[in-house]
Design an enzyme around this catalytic site. Structure first.
Site, PDB file in Angstrom:
ATOM      1  N   ASP A 111     -23.542 -33.902  23.379  1.00 41.67           N
ATOM      2  CA  ASP A 111     -22.312 -34.687  23.204  1.00 41.67           C
ATOM      3  C   ASP A 111     -21.645 -35.024  24.532  1.00 41.67           C
ATOM      4  O   ASP A 111     -20.446 -35.233  24.598  1.00 41.67           O
ATOM      5  CB  ASP A 111     -21.330 -33.928  22.301  1.00 41.67           C
ATOM      6  CG  ASP A 111     -21.000 -32.542  22.838  1.00 41.67           C
ATOM      7  OD1 ASP A 111     -21.620 -32.117  23.832  1.00 41.67           O
ATOM      8  OD2 ASP A 111     -20.115 -31.892  22.254  1.00 41.67           O
ATOM      9  N   LYS A 162     -14.153 -20.652  26.675  1.00 40.65           N
ATOM     10  CA  LYS A 162     -12.869 -20.898  25.997  1.00 40.65           C
ATOM     11  C   LYS A 162     -11.844 -19.809  26.310  1.00 40.65           C
ATOM     12  O   LYS A 162     -11.457 -19.034  25.436  1.00 40.65           O
ATOM     13  CB  LYS A 162     -13.069 -21.021  24.482  1.00 40.65           C
ATOM     14  CG  LYS A 162     -14.218 -21.914  24.054  1.00 40.65           C
ATOM     15  CD  LYS A 162     -13.765 -23.308  23.698  1.00 40.65           C
ATOM     16  CE  LYS A 162     -14.866 -24.323  23.731  1.00 40.65           C
ATOM     17  NZ  LYS A 162     -16.132 -24.077  23.113  1.00 40.65           N
ATOM     18  N   ASP A 223     -16.804 -35.282  27.747  1.00 38.41           N
ATOM     19  CA  ASP A 223     -17.209 -34.659  26.485  1.00 38.41           C
ATOM     20  C   ASP A 223     -16.710 -35.568  25.370  1.00 38.41           C
ATOM     21  O   ASP A 223     -15.517 -35.841  25.274  1.00 38.41           O
ATOM     22  CB  ASP A 223     -16.563 -33.277  26.383  1.00 38.41           C
ATOM     23  CG  ASP A 223     -16.881 -32.569  25.075  1.00 38.41           C
ATOM     24  OD1 ASP A 223     -16.966 -33.243  24.038  1.00 38.41           O
ATOM     25  OD2 ASP A 223     -17.027 -31.343  25.091  1.00 38.41           O
TER      26      ASP A 223
END
Ligand code: GDD
Ligand code: MG
Length: 360
Positions: A111, A162, A223
């Protein structure tokens, strides 16, 4: 180096709510399925064998890309029964690789739109003698990504996927989703269970003292995880900011696919794409937007930084700025849709129903 793995599975693969039935990698970006750009760039860098690791609606890829021969590639597909995570997906296709244990294998998140110099990443890998090399990029807000601090030699010192707390935000360098693995490292990932390469494999390798090398650069990187990003990426492909050998036409202000019909006085700018069979009415102005196949933008409409789904209709005089219109939706005349507004597939907004201005 001739082999690559493309990761195109997982739960986030759908471009919601643009279409409920099409996984994001197949939504056209600058006129062709997004994956075609990634595959063409890999081919141009000398890759000739690609294994697509899929888990979700995998059957949509093969009818389009087939055995890859049209792209000059040998393309294989491996479908997970259950999503195995990024690391599990890589391990799951190991048996299809032809490389020797010390050969480098390229791995890409499916992606990402990027101008990465693939050859430079491989050269970095070879020169540093790393077990794994990672493309890194700098972003303003790294919280949605994997943070990758490096030392003065570019050696990775930690991998923090994250980050949750402010203390964890130790760098603005993030994992850009392209790696070179020594083939032998792929074989060390546990088989037949979900593994996250970001949360398990990379931290584990670092703990064992393996060498992970980062290559930071400032090439184009995006992204495509949101519809807005997708529109931006598509426009950047058309404008030539994001390089791709798969662009079906010349770079410029607009890309109008063959069977589209555009009124002579319509104004298309900023990398706007008009898909096959779409119609743009008289005096319409469309800037930096993607109009998918068969959609209709009626006369005098103004569309900016927006995504118009396949077969959708935008009524005359409507204003769309930063909006996403799902496939088959109808936006009646004179509506004004702004900033992140999303209209579900097939929904119908009556004429003049939504306004931000007080002008009527
Ligand atoms: N085959 C398969 N199976 N592919 C998967 C699976 C799976 O179970 N899970 C994820 N993928 C694929 C996705 O389709 C995507 O192409 C890629 O792996 C990364 O997964 P995402 O779900 O998009 O992760 P992310 O965007 O939150 O984070 C990743 O990308 C960031 C850069 O955009 C991580 O790699 C971060 O570290 C990185 O910074
Ligand atoms: Mg992603």
């Amino acid at each position: 180096m001739t082999e690559a793995i493309l990761l195109v599975g997982g739960k986030g693969t759908r471009l919601r709510p643009l279409t409920v039935h099409t996984p994001k990698p197949m939504v056209p970006a600058a006129g062709v399925p997004f994956l075609a750009h990634q595959l063409a760039r890999a081919r141009a860098a000398g890759v000739d064998h690609v294994v697509m690791a899929t888990s979700y609606l995998a059957e949509v890829f093969e009818p389009y890309f087939g055995d890859g021969s049209q792209l000059g590639l040998h393309l294989e597909y491996v479908t997970e029964k259950e999503p195995l995570g990024t690391g599990g997906a890589i391990r799951n296709v190991a048996s299809r690789l032809r490389s020797a244990p010390s050969d480098p294998v390229l791995i890409f998140n499916g992606d990402i739109l990027t101008g990465l110099d693939i050859g430079a990443l491989v050269a970095t890998h070879t020169r540093s003698g790393a077990d794994v090399s990672l493309h890194l990029t700098r972003v303003e807000d790294p919280r949605a990504y994997g943070l990758v601090p490096t030392d003065e030699d570019g050696r990775v010192t930690a991998f923090l996927e994250k980050p949750q707390t402010p203390e964890e935000i130790v760098t603005d360098q993030i994992n850009a989703g392209a790696y070179v693995f020594d083939r032998s490292v792929i074989d060390t990932i546990p088989a037949d269970r979900p593994v996250s390469v970001e949360r398990e494999t990379f931290p584990g390798l670092l703990a064992e003292g393996a060498r992970l090398q980062g290559m930071v650069d400032s090439t184009y990187w995006l992204d495509l995880g949101t519809p807005q990003a997708f529109v931006r990426g598509s426009a950047d492909l058309v404008l030539g900011r994001a390089p791709s050998p798969a662009l079906p036409g010349r770079c410029g202000e607009r890309l109008v696919l063959d069977t589209a019909s555009v009124a002579p006085d319509a104004k298309l700018t900023g990398g706007t794409v008009v898909g096959a069979g779409a119609t743009i009415g008289a005096g319409a102005r469309i800037d930096g937007s993607t109009v998918l196949d068969g959609a209709l933008v009626e006369q005098g409409a103004y569309v900016r930084d927006s995504l118009i789904g396949a077969g959708a209709r935008v009524g005359s005089g409507a204003v769309l700025d930063g909006a996403v219109v799902g496939d088959g939706a109808v936006i009646g005349e004179r509506n004004e849709l702004r900033d992140g507004l999303r209209v579900w597939c097939g929904a119908h907004i009556p004429a003049g129903a939504v306004r931000f201005s007080s002008d009527e």
